[in-house]
Write a protein that holds these residues in place. Sequence first.
Motif, PDB file in Angstrom:
ATOM      1  N   TRP A 128       1.115  -1.201  -0.266  1.00 15.96           N
ATOM      2  CA  TRP A 128      -0.520  -0.113   0.337  1.00 15.96           C
ATOM      3  C   TRP A 128       0.955   1.332  -0.126  1.00 15.96           C
ATOM      4  N   SER A 130       1.351   4.280   1.444  1.00 16.69           N
ATOM      5  CA  SER A 130       1.730   6.008   2.717  1.00 16.69           C
ATOM      6  C   SER A 130       2.743   6.114   3.290  1.00 16.69           C
ATOM      7  N   GLN A 150       5.435   2.115   8.972  1.00 19.79           N
ATOM      8  CA  GLN A 150       4.186   2.440   7.759  1.00 19.79           C
ATOM      9  C   GLN A 150       3.432   3.051   8.602  1.00 19.79           C
ATOM     10  N   GLU A 151       2.415   4.218   7.854  1.00 22.71           N
ATOM     11  CA  GLU A 151       1.427   4.370   8.603  1.00 22.71           C
ATOM     12  C   GLU A 151       0.005   4.325   7.957  1.00 22.71           C
ATOM     13  N   ASP A 152      -0.701   3.243   8.667  1.00 20.81           N
ATOM     14  CA  ASP A 152      -1.886   2.872   8.189  1.00 20.81           C
ATOM     15  C   ASP A 152      -3.242   3.831   9.006  1.00 20.81           C
ATOM     16  N   ASN A 154      -6.688   2.876   8.733  1.00 19.09           N
ATOM     17  CA  ASN A 154      -6.990   1.766   8.949  1.00 19.09           C
ATOM     18  C   ASN A 154      -6.818   1.515  10.153  1.00 19.09           C
ATOM     19  N   ILE A 155      -5.642   1.038  10.515  1.00 17.00           N
ATOM     20  CA  ILE A 155      -5.379   0.455  11.730  1.00 17.00           C
ATOM     21  C   ILE A 155      -4.883   1.487  12.911  1.00 17.00           C
ATOM     22  N   SER A 161       2.801   5.925  12.558  1.00 15.84           N
ATOM     23  CA  SER A 161       3.244   4.876  11.751  1.00 15.84           C
ATOM     24  C   SER A 161       3.398   3.593  12.440  1.00 15.84           C
ATOM     25  N   TYR A 164       5.732  -3.239  11.131  1.00 15.64           N
ATOM     26  CA  TYR A 164       5.712  -4.102   9.796  1.00 15.64           C
ATOM     27  C   TYR A 164       6.411  -5.343   9.544  1.00 15.64           C
ATOM     28  N   LEU A 180       1.881  -6.592  10.850  1.00  9.07           N
ATOM     29  CA  LEU A 180       0.962  -5.757  11.659  1.00  9.07           C
ATOM     30  C   LEU A 180       1.632  -6.245  13.341  1.00  9.07           C
ATOM     31  N   LYS A 183       1.859  -1.088  17.366  1.00  6.86           N
ATOM     32  CA  LYS A 183       1.130   0.040  17.220  1.00  6.86           C
ATOM     33  C   LYS A 183       1.098   1.030  18.204  1.00  6.86           C
TER      34      LYS A 183
END
Length: 324
Positions: A128, A130, A150-152, A154-155, A161, A164, A180, A183
């Motif tokens: 993805w 980002s 990494q940024e997500d 949705n998580i 960030s 992962y 993942l 976080k």
Amino acid sequence: MENIYRNPIVIQRADPCIYKHTDGYYYFTGSVPEFDLIELRRARKIEELQDAETFVVWRKHEEGEMSQLIWAPEIHYINNKWYIYFAAAPDRVVTGITFNHKMYVIECEDKNPLIGKWVEKGRVETGWDSFALDATIFEQNGKLYYVWAQEDVNIEPNSHSNIYIAEMENPWTLKSKAVLLSKPELDWETKLYWVNEGPAILKKNGKIFLTYSASATDENYCIGMLSADENSDLLNPKSWRKSSKPVFKTSYENKQYGPGHNSFTVSEDGKLDLLVYHCRNYLELKGDPLSDPNRHARVEVIEWNEDGTPSFGVPSKDIKEFKV
């Protein structure tokens, strides 16, 4: 144990990475204050790195991708080749976004990476598109793993960030989907900024320890840790246990603030495990902490607890004085 190294080791080099090769040299790289190139230096002893000759092995592009904010280079040696992993942002005029980093790899087949030819292997695609940065790699049980931030949204919508892991097909291509591992969710991971970044791997006592940095890059910056059994399924999040408290943080007594973005190496005789990290020695920052160049590379001796886990202690006092 009293620290045997006279900190700081290298001044104005954030995100320090020290790799001890089979040739007996320590290879050092880190973010330069201008964020415009990747340099290497080497020395037989860690304390000789400050005065070692520096070699520029790659410069940022003039435009397009890899043209802005070159961050956190990290050197590795895999299958008789050298690799440097780093993050870079595209041209600001094109995107209008400063912090839009992606992760890239360069490769060198020559014996001496300081003077050898480095070839761009391109962007590491994670599945993805980002903000992504701070890659590290490690081998375990015949498999090569990639760990990064990494940024997500949705998580975790508030997170800048997360951490992962994925298995690799080769040193520049992922084989598996991203998993993942962590976080920002605890109070010490979410001060000013919700951040988990800068992963690093330490293997010892049948365990794999994954350290990472959390919160804003000022005095709140600190190091957390995940751990897993070395023979467990490393792509299963349930294999990893997260420490509830930071394992390394600011020492107001020793005047060392915001320790983080670490790597690991060993002492000259190979008997001691070492924590390599950056830190500032003052609190008063003007503007964005990232624009302050005085994050210096430092080293601490790691002690080991009876249960086989590492004890990082606290950042030691400055011994050396350098003109900045």
